[in-house]
Design a protein around this motif. Structure first.
Motif, PDB file in Angstrom:
ATOM      1  N   MET A  86     -11.411 -22.450 -13.246  1.00 12.67           N
ATOM      2  CA  MET A  86     -12.779 -22.815 -13.595  1.00 12.67           C
ATOM      3  C   MET A  86     -13.426 -21.654 -14.340  1.00 12.67           C
ATOM      4  O   MET A  86     -13.281 -20.507 -13.950  1.00 12.67           O
ATOM      5  CB  MET A  86     -13.576 -23.117 -12.330  1.00 12.67           C
ATOM      6  N   PRO A  87     -14.141 -21.967 -15.408  1.00 13.18           N
ATOM      7  CA  PRO A  87     -14.793 -20.901 -16.169  1.00 13.18           C
ATOM      8  C   PRO A  87     -16.077 -20.413 -15.504  1.00 13.18           C
ATOM      9  O   PRO A  87     -16.696 -21.102 -14.703  1.00 13.18           O
ATOM     10  CB  PRO A  87     -15.092 -21.563 -17.507  1.00 13.18           C
ATOM     11  N   LYS A 146     -17.095 -26.171 -12.848  1.00 15.09           N
ATOM     12  CA  LYS A 146     -16.193 -26.958 -13.681  1.00 15.09           C
ATOM     13  C   LYS A 146     -16.874 -27.248 -15.009  1.00 15.09           C
ATOM     14  O   LYS A 146     -18.103 -27.240 -15.112  1.00 15.09           O
ATOM     15  CB  LYS A 146     -15.862 -28.286 -12.996  1.00 15.09           C
ATOM     16  N   MET A 147     -16.055 -27.545 -16.011  1.00 17.39           N
ATOM     17  CA  MET A 147     -16.628 -27.876 -17.315  1.00 17.39           C
ATOM     18  C   MET A 147     -17.434 -29.169 -17.250  1.00 17.39           C
ATOM     19  O   MET A 147     -18.391 -29.362 -17.997  1.00 17.39           O
ATOM     20  CB  MET A 147     -15.519 -27.991 -18.357  1.00 17.39           C
ATOM     21  N   SER A 148     -17.060 -30.060 -16.340  1.00 12.18           N
ATOM     22  CA  SER A 148     -17.753 -31.342 -16.221  1.00 12.18           C
ATOM     23  C   SER A 148     -19.003 -31.268 -15.345  1.00 12.18           C
ATOM     24  O   SER A 148     -19.790 -32.215 -15.333  1.00 12.18           O
ATOM     25  CB  SER A 148     -16.792 -32.384 -15.648  1.00 12.18           C
TER      26      SER A 148
END
Length: 93
Positions: free
Chosen positions: A1-2, A20-22
Motif C-alpha cells: 500500500m502506498p 489503498k489506492m481505492s
C-alpha cells in the motif's frame, strides 16, 4: 500500500497516511478538523538507479541472472582501424 501526503488548507498541517489506492482521501484535518485537506504530490523515499537491476535478485546461485538495465544483444563497438604503415624510404642504388 502506498503512503500519501496530505496538507490542510486551513491550518497548514501536513500528515502522511498509509491507504489503498481505492480508499477515499481524508476530508477532515486531524489537527483542526477543517474540511480543506488536499493530497500533495511528493517524491518517493527511494530511487531505482544504476545498471545493477536484475530480473530477480533471489535466484539460486546456479541460475543465470539477466541484467534488465542494459541490452545484452547490442553489438560491441568495432575497434578503431590500425594506422597504415609508413611508406618505405626510396633507395639510391
Amino acid at each position: 500500500m502506498p503512503i500519501y501526503e496530505f496538507e490542510c488548507g486551513g491550518c497548514g498541517h501536513r500528515f502522511d497516511r498509509l491507504q489503498k489506492m481505492s480508499d477515499p482521501d481524508p476530508t477532515g484535518c486531524p489537527q483542526c478538523a477543517a474540511d480543506q485537506v488536499q493530497r500533495k504530490v511528493s517524491a518517493p523515499s527511494f530511487r531505482l538507479a544504476g545498471s545493477g537491476w536484475y530480473e530477480t535478485d533471489f535466484k539460486k546461485d546456479g541460475d543465470k541472472k539477466r541484467n534488465l538495465a542494459g541490452d545484452s544483444a547490442a553489438p560491441a563497438p568495432a575497434p578503431a582501424p590500425a594506422p597504415a604503415p609508413a611508406p618505405a624510404p626510396a633507395s639510391s642504388d
